[in-house]
Design a protein around this motif. Structure first.
Motif, PDB file in Angstrom:
ATOM      1  N   HIS A   7      -5.528   0.058  10.917  1.00  0.00           N
ATOM      2  CA  HIS A   7      -5.717  -0.234   9.786  1.00  0.00           C
ATOM      3  C   HIS A   7      -4.877  -0.594   9.031  1.00  0.00           C
ATOM      4  N   THR A   8      -4.166  -0.834   9.105  1.00  0.00           N
ATOM      5  CA  THR A   8      -1.784  -1.104   8.691  1.00  0.00           C
ATOM      6  C   THR A   8      -2.079  -2.616   8.965  1.00  0.00           C
ATOM      7  N   ALA A   9      -1.743  -3.202   7.658  1.00  0.00           N
ATOM      8  CA  ALA A   9      -0.918  -4.554   8.135  1.00  0.00           C
ATOM      9  C   ALA A   9       0.169  -4.992   8.400  1.00  0.00           C
ATOM     10  N   PRO A  10       0.386  -5.578   9.479  1.00  0.00           N
ATOM     11  CA  PRO A  10       2.245  -6.075  10.245  1.00  0.00           C
ATOM     12  C   PRO A  10       2.361  -5.699   9.913  1.00  0.00           C
ATOM     13  N   GLY A  11       3.953  -5.080   9.963  1.00  0.00           N
ATOM     14  CA  GLY A  11       4.793  -4.687   9.687  1.00  0.00           C
ATOM     15  C   GLY A  11       4.479  -3.214   7.914  1.00  0.00           C
ATOM     16  N   ALA A  12       3.179  -3.526   7.754  1.00  0.00           N
ATOM     17  CA  ALA A  12       3.299  -2.342   7.021  1.00  0.00           C
ATOM     18  C   ALA A  12       3.417  -0.334   7.811  1.00  0.00           C
ATOM     19  N   GLN A  13       3.896   0.197   6.994  1.00  0.00           N
ATOM     20  CA  GLN A  13       4.248   1.530   7.510  1.00  0.00           C
ATOM     21  C   GLN A  13       2.955   2.542   7.432  1.00  0.00           C
ATOM     22  N   PRO A  14       2.508   2.879   7.999  1.00  0.00           N
ATOM     23  CA  PRO A  14       1.407   3.882   7.849  1.00  0.00           C
ATOM     24  C   PRO A  14       1.346   4.434   7.075  1.00  0.00           C
ATOM     25  N   GLU A  15      -0.364   4.904   6.236  1.00  0.00           N
ATOM     26  CA  GLU A  15       0.334   6.292   4.929  1.00  0.00           C
ATOM     27  C   GLU A  15       0.292   7.592   5.811  1.00  0.00           C
ATOM     28  N   PRO A  16       1.236   8.447   5.197  1.00  0.00           N
ATOM     29  CA  PRO A  16       1.433   9.443   5.981  1.00  0.00           C
ATOM     30  C   PRO A  16       1.006  10.364   5.846  1.00  0.00           C
ATOM     31  N   LEU A  17       0.019  11.565   6.952  1.00  0.00           N
ATOM     32  CA  LEU A  17      -1.470  11.947   6.490  1.00  0.00           C
ATOM     33  C   LEU A  17      -1.693  12.761   5.104  1.00  0.00           C
ATOM     34  N   LEU A  18      -1.093  13.307   4.690  1.00  0.00           N
ATOM     35  CA  LEU A  18      -1.402  14.264   3.912  1.00  0.00           C
ATOM     36  C   LEU A  18      -0.355  13.498   2.389  1.00  0.00           C
ATOM     37  N   SER A  19      -0.797  11.737   2.327  1.00  0.00           N
ATOM     38  CA  SER A  19      -0.220  11.388   0.920  1.00  0.00           C
ATOM     39  C   SER A  19      -2.028  11.657   0.081  1.00  0.00           C
ATOM     40  N   GLU A  20      -2.622  11.969   0.592  1.00  0.00           N
ATOM     41  CA  GLU A  20      -3.666  12.764  -0.489  1.00  0.00           C
ATOM     42  C   GLU A  20      -3.430  13.917  -1.192  1.00  0.00           C
ATOM     43  N   TRP A  21      -2.778  14.494  -0.589  1.00  0.00           N
ATOM     44  CA  TRP A  21      -2.636  15.858  -0.596  1.00  0.00           C
ATOM     45  C   TRP A  21      -1.433  16.317  -1.366  1.00  0.00           C
ATOM     46  N   MET A  22      -1.334  17.753  -2.067  1.00  0.00           N
ATOM     47  CA  MET A  22      -0.065  17.849  -3.145  1.00  0.00           C
ATOM     48  C   MET A  22       0.182  19.585  -2.407  1.00  0.00           C
ATOM     49  N   GLY A  23       1.405  20.230  -3.058  1.00  0.00           N
ATOM     50  CA  GLY A  23       1.705  21.445  -2.388  1.00  0.00           C
ATOM     51  C   GLY A  23       0.718  22.357  -4.125  1.00  0.00           C
ATOM     52  N   ARG A  24       1.187  23.623  -3.912  1.00  0.00           N
ATOM     53  CA  ARG A  24       1.014  23.904  -4.969  1.00  0.00           C
ATOM     54  C   ARG A  24       2.092  24.727  -6.000  1.00  0.00           C
ATOM     55  N   SER A  25       3.040  24.033  -5.501  1.00  0.00           N
ATOM     56  CA  SER A  25       4.616  24.007  -6.404  1.00  0.00           C
ATOM     57  C   SER A  25       4.063  22.788  -7.262  1.00  0.00           C
ATOM     58  N   GLU A  26       4.443  21.235  -6.658  1.00  0.00           N
ATOM     59  CA  GLU A  26       3.930  19.974  -6.957  1.00  0.00           C
ATOM     60  C   GLU A  26       2.588  20.081  -8.214  1.00  0.00           C
ATOM     61  N   LEU A  27       1.160  20.913  -7.808  1.00  0.00           N
ATOM     62  CA  LEU A  27       0.442  20.464  -9.193  1.00  0.00           C
ATOM     63  C   LEU A  27       1.039  21.345  -9.962  1.00  0.00           C
ATOM     64  N   ALA A  28       1.825  22.617 -10.266  1.00  0.00           N
ATOM     65  CA  ALA A  28       2.180  23.429 -10.851  1.00  0.00           C
ATOM     66  C   ALA A  28       2.523  22.238 -12.383  1.00  0.00           C
ATOM     67  N   GLY A  29       3.472  21.469 -11.493  1.00  0.00           N
ATOM     68  CA  GLY A  29       4.802  21.142 -12.430  1.00  0.00           C
ATOM     69  C   GLY A  29       3.563  19.854 -12.767  1.00  0.00           C
ATOM     70  N   VAL A  30       3.218  18.986 -12.085  1.00  0.00           N
ATOM     71  CA  VAL A  30       2.179  18.159 -12.862  1.00  0.00           C
ATOM     72  C   VAL A  30       1.150  18.773 -14.458  1.00  0.00           C
ATOM     73  N   LEU A  31       0.987  19.969 -14.229  1.00  0.00           N
ATOM     74  CA  LEU A  31      -0.353  20.210 -15.165  1.00  0.00           C
ATOM     75  C   LEU A  31       0.628  21.356 -16.080  1.00  0.00           C
ATOM     76  N   GLU A  32       1.502  21.576 -15.645  1.00  0.00           N
ATOM     77  CA  GLU A  32       2.505  22.237 -16.048  1.00  0.00           C
ATOM     78  C   GLU A  32       2.481  23.307 -16.819  1.00  0.00           C
ATOM     79  N   VAL A  33       1.989  23.884 -15.521  1.00  0.00           N
ATOM     80  CA  VAL A  33       1.271  25.618 -15.689  1.00  0.00           C
ATOM     81  C   VAL A  33       1.955  26.161 -14.578  1.00  0.00           C
ATOM     82  N   SER A  34       2.394  27.824 -14.116  1.00  0.00           N
ATOM     83  CA  SER A  34       2.741  28.660 -13.589  1.00  0.00           C
ATOM     84  C   SER A  34       2.341  28.268 -11.449  1.00  0.00           C
TER      85      SER A  34
END
Length: 79
Positions: A7-34
């Motif tokens: 499903h990817t264009a020739p020469g394009a890298q496949p999208e990482p499996l978890l690219s649509e997801w983020m961990g708790r520490s990343e979300l905390a940083g984005v929302l500026e909460v602990s």
């Protein structure tokens, strides 16, 4: 044996499996909460939806966006 179609264009890298997801520490940083605030929201049932994989907690980016939209307040509303 025939190879499965890609499903990817020739020469394009496949999208990482978890690219649509983020961990708790990343979300905390984005929302500026602990991370503790996210844990508390989870316990109170008021936080964004999450998925648990073993001990790992992941948040789907689109689900977090939808959760934020549901929490939007109109002008003049108090928190």
């Amino acid at each position: 044996m025939r190879e499965a179609a890609s499903h990817t264009a020739p020469g394009a890298q496949p999208e990482p499996l978890l690219s649509e997801w983020m961990g708790r520490s990343e979300l905390a940083g984005v929302l500026e909460v602990s991370e503790e605030t996210l844990r508390r929201w989870q316990a109170q049932g008021i936080g964004p939806p999450l998925a648990k994989l073993g001990r790992r907690v992941l948040y789907r980016r689109e689900a977090v966006r939808q959760w934020m939209v549901r929490r939007e307040m109109g002008q003049g509303e108090s928190p």
